[in-house]
Design a protein around this motif. Structure first.
Motif, short mmCIF file in Angstrom:
data_model
loop_
_atom_site.label_atom_id
_atom_site.label_comp_id
_atom_site.label_asym_id
_atom_site.label_seq_id
_atom_site.Cartn_x
_atom_site.Cartn_y
_atom_site.Cartn_z
N MET A 1 75.65 74.66 8.64
CA MET A 1 75.42 75.77 7.70
C MET A 1 74.34 76.70 8.23
SD MET A 1 75.54 73.81 4.00
CE MET A 1 75.38 75.31 3.05
N ASN A 2 74.53 78.02 8.00
CA ASN A 2 73.49 78.96 8.40
C ASN A 2 72.42 79.05 7.31
OD1 ASN A 2 74.30 80.85 6.41
ND2 ASN A 2 75.83 81.71 7.79
N ASN A 3 71.31 79.74 7.62
CA ASN A 3 70.17 79.79 6.70
C ASN A 3 70.52 80.43 5.36
OD1 ASN A 3 68.94 78.77 8.94
ND2 ASN A 3 67.40 80.38 9.15
N GLY A 4 71.31 81.50 5.41
CA GLY A 4 71.71 82.18 4.18
C GLY A 4 72.55 81.29 3.28
N ALA A 5 73.47 80.55 3.90
CA ALA A 5 74.34 79.65 3.14
C ALA A 5 73.54 78.52 2.50
CB ALA A 5 75.43 79.08 4.05
N ILE A 6 72.54 78.01 3.22
CA ILE A 6 71.69 76.94 2.68
C ILE A 6 70.92 77.46 1.47
CG2 ILE A 6 69.73 75.43 3.16
CD1 ILE A 6 70.61 75.39 6.11
N ALA A 7 70.36 78.68 1.60
CA ALA A 7 69.60 79.28 0.49
C ALA A 7 70.50 79.47 -0.73
CB ALA A 7 69.00 80.61 0.93
N ASP A 8 71.73 79.97 -0.51
CA ASP A 8 72.68 80.18 -1.61
C ASP A 8 73.01 78.87 -2.31
OD1 ASP A 8 72.72 82.86 -1.05
OD2 ASP A 8 74.58 82.80 0.11
N LYS A 9 73.21 77.83 -1.52
CA LYS A 9 73.57 76.52 -2.09
C LYS A 9 72.43 75.99 -2.97
CE LYS A 9 75.43 71.97 -0.86
NZ LYS A 9 76.68 72.16 -1.63
N LEU A 10 71.19 76.09 -2.48
CA LEU A 10 70.04 75.61 -3.24
C LEU A 10 69.86 76.40 -4.54
CD1 LEU A 10 67.45 74.98 -0.37
CD2 LEU A 10 68.78 73.28 -1.62
N ASN A 11 70.10 77.72 -4.47
CA ASN A 11 69.99 78.55 -5.67
C ASN A 11 71.08 78.18 -6.69
OD1 ASN A 11 67.71 80.11 -4.97
ND2 ASN A 11 68.96 81.46 -3.70
N GLN A 12 72.30 77.91 -6.17
CA GLN A 12 73.40 77.52 -7.06
C GLN A 12 73.13 76.18 -7.74
OE1 GLN A 12 76.84 77.60 -4.50
NE2 GLN A 12 76.78 79.83 -4.26
N LEU A 13 72.47 75.28 -7.00
CA LEU A 13 72.15 73.96 -7.55
C LEU A 13 70.95 74.00 -8.50
CD1 LEU A 13 72.61 71.78 -4.33
CD2 LEU A 13 74.12 71.82 -6.33
N GLY A 14 70.29 75.15 -8.57
CA GLY A 14 69.14 75.29 -9.45
C GLY A 14 67.88 74.63 -8.92
N VAL A 15 67.81 74.45 -7.59
CA VAL A 15 66.63 73.83 -6.99
C VAL A 15 65.48 74.84 -6.99
CG1 VAL A 15 65.65 72.83 -4.88
CG2 VAL A 15 68.02 72.34 -5.51
N LEU A 16 64.31 74.44 -7.47
CA LEU A 16 63.15 75.33 -7.52
C LEU A 16 62.70 75.70 -6.11
CD1 LEU A 16 60.97 73.63 -10.30
CD2 LEU A 16 62.38 75.68 -10.53
N SER A 17 62.43 76.97 -5.90
CA SER A 17 61.90 77.42 -4.61
C SER A 17 60.47 76.89 -4.44
CB SER A 17 61.89 78.94 -4.55
OG SER A 17 60.92 79.46 -5.46
N PRO A 18 59.93 76.88 -3.22
CA PRO A 18 58.57 76.38 -3.02
C PRO A 18 57.53 77.00 -3.95
CG PRO A 18 59.63 76.67 -0.89
CD PRO A 18 60.58 77.20 -1.93
N LEU A 19 57.60 78.32 -4.14
CA LEU A 19 56.63 78.99 -5.01
C LEU A 19 56.81 78.55 -6.47
CD1 LEU A 19 54.40 81.03 -5.52
CD2 LEU A 19 56.12 82.83 -5.59
N GLU A 20 58.06 78.51 -6.93
CA GLU A 20 58.31 78.11 -8.32
C GLU A 20 57.94 76.64 -8.55
OE1 GLU A 20 59.06 80.03 -10.86
OE2 GLU A 20 58.96 81.71 -9.45
N TYR A 21 58.14 75.80 -7.53
CA TYR A 21 57.79 74.39 -7.66
C TYR A 21 56.28 74.23 -7.79
CZ TYR A 21 57.29 69.41 -6.71
OH TYR A 21 56.95 68.08 -6.80
N LYS A 22 55.52 75.02 -7.02
CA LYS A 22 54.05 74.95 -7.11
C LYS A 22 53.59 75.39 -8.50
CE LYS A 22 52.41 75.28 -2.34
NZ LYS A 22 53.61 74.93 -1.60
#
Length: 529
Positions: A202-223
């Protein structure tokens, strides 16, 4: 004759950066001392109080000081009272300019209580000699403190202690030691998944899209969710989302293999706070200082894939099966995938990119189906060799031997760390003994030289032990990775991206569709097929 009335501002300041003593120089104590002094000054009326808590005296861009100066300009304040000159500032030039030019130009009376200085009392000798001298001493003190702090932080970095305010995503500060990183289970698992996605094509953009679709908190939001006050200049939306850039940062960060890379930015000196990025070769890197989230092997593969030509398929979010691994055997340039349509069907093959561009070399054309069949056969042959009991036993013995060697080196390193701390502590203590005249100058110099020699010896032994541990661990981790992978497979029935990138270093194509496959761990086994 009636005395002139002064409208005063009390100004107090404290900063750890300046080495201020927390008890004697606390904000409350400074104010109490000044108020006590002003009780007998009937001509001075306090109209405001200003405090800069946590601001260095090196520069004057302090919020409370600037607001006080606005009152001076507006004519609200014509008298400033501080505990001593160092509270006003520790910059010799700027403090002198305030006392000799700016305050007189506004008609401001300045009082430094502990220094016995009052600008309305004409003591020419004191003003011309002692005040500049005290300002110079305050400036020098700040410079010395800055040097000591820099030196102390340098020692911490070199010993592998994390000195950043916030832990990187995937880690948290150890409760018992704020300079030690430990895994944070939830984000650590996300980091693992990110590396796995990359290894699976998977490329970087596809990984980011997948994490956003799964509702995974980004590093900033997790902090933020954890209650941290962390802020970032990279945030564009009200709620931060995963992006290809963020994924790239994580995939390139060696912190996830247990390495700390610190000292990436610096400042010219203690007066100039402009941050300057240092060259990568000047960073302080210490390996194996905390638990790794991904293996060295996986990290190296990902770095190689990110540097290689790994363009995404037009109709997919994953890269081609052999992207970043397939090269021309003669010119060592990338082989590129081409499509040919014939009678309603599509055929895929690889050719030398240099030949395709008209730069010479040969086409080395090979059909994708034939390449896949050959690679599958070679991988199964290699797997069979590794599954031989004799070789597995041999590797296991090497791994066990490596672990024992690392344990011994860690014990040695810990002993030397304790020695280093002891000699540094003693070196600091003899200076205080010298100042208090417990030691003579001759005794101080002799003991200082001895402690410095012992300190350097301990540092040298620590570095040597760390380098040996790194070398052993790098070899050990690669062998362990191989053992784990080969034990999970009996036979490859189909090719998948993760297995190819994990097992194969490079594939070279020559004339007549001949191929050479370089497997990883070439130092331990004959891995050319």
């Amino acid at each position: 004759m009636e005395r002139r009335k002064y409208y005063a501002a009390i100004y107090v300041r404290i900063s750890k950066d300046d080495g201020d003593k927390q008890e004697s120089d606390s904000i409350i104590n400074q104010k109490a001392l000044i108020r006590n002094f002003l009780e007998g000054k009937q001509e001075i009326e306090v109209v405001s109080e200003w405090a800069d808590d946590g601001y260095s005296g090196v520069n004057f861009s302090r919020p409370a000081f600037q607001q006080m100066m606005e009152q001076v300009k507006e004519g609200i304040v014509d008298c400033i009272v501080v505990k001593d000159l160092s509270r006003l500032g520790r910059n010799y030039i700027e403090t002198g300019r305030l006392l000799e030019q700016i305050f007189p130009s506004f008609g401001v009376r300045f009082i430094a209580v502990n220094d016995g200085y009052d600008s309305v009392e004409q003591n020419i000798e004191y003003n011309q000699i002692m005040i500049p001298f005290k300002n110079l001493i305050n400036d020098s003190y700040c410079r010395d403190i800055s040097i000591k702090i820099r030196s102390h932080l340098e020692v911490k970095r070199k010993s592998g202690q994390c000195i950043s305010s916030f832990a990187p995503y995937g880690y948290k500060k150890a409760p018992e030691n704020k300079n030690q990183l430990v895994k944070d289970p939830y984000p650590a698992q996300i980091v693992k998944e990110i590396f796995n996605y990359k290894l699976n094509g998977m490329n970087n953009g596809a990984i980011a899209d997948k994490l956003n679709q799964l509702g995974v908190l980004s590093p900033l939001e997790y902090k933020k969710w954890c209650g941290s006050r962390f802020t970032s200049g990279f945030s564009v939306y009200a709620k931060s989302r995963w992006s290809a850039v963020e994924i790239g940062r994580i995939l390139r960060d060696s912190v996830y293999v247990g390495e700390l890379a610190q000292g990436k930015v610096t400042t010219p000196n203690y007066k100039v706070k402009k941050r300057i990025n240092k060259k990568k070769e000047d960073w302080i890197r210490v390996k194996n200082v905390h638990e790794a989230i991904v293996s060295e092997e996986s990290f190296e593969i990902v770095q190689k894939l990110m540097l290689a030509d790994t363009r995404t398929s037009p109709s997919s979010k994953t890269v081609y099966l052999f992207s970043g691994l397939l090269y021309c055997g003669d010119c060592k340039q990338n082989m590129i995938r081409k499509t040919v349509s014939s009678r309603g069907r599509q055929y895929f093959y690889y050719v030398c990119s240099k030949n395709k561009k008209g730069g010479g070399c040969f086409s080395h054309r090979i059909a994708e189906k034939k390449l896949e069949h050959s690679i599958l056969a070679v991988m199964n042959l290699q797997l069979k060799l590794f599954l031989e009991a004799e070789k597995l036993t041999q590797v296991q013995m090497i791994v066990e031997s490596s672990r024992k060697a690392i344990t011994a080196l860690k014990i040695k390193e810990k002993e030397k760390q304790e020695d280093l701390q002891k000699w540094m502590r003693l070196q600091s203590g003899i200076y205080e003994d010298y100042v208090q005249k417990i030691l003579t100058q001759e005794e101080y110099v002799r003991m200082k030289q001895e402690y410095e020699r012992r300190t350097k010896e301990a540092e040298s032994e620590i570095i040597k032990a760390e380098e040996e541990i790194i070398q052993i661990r790098e070899k050990e981790m690669k062998r362990e990775e191989w053992l784990t992978e080969v034990r999970t497979q009996k036979k490859f029935t189909t090719l998948y991206r993760n297995a190819i990138t994990f097992l194969i270093q490079n594939i070279y194509v020559y004339n007549n569709s001949c191929i050479t496959v370089e497997f990883r761990l070439r130092d331990n086994f004959n891995n050319k097929a």
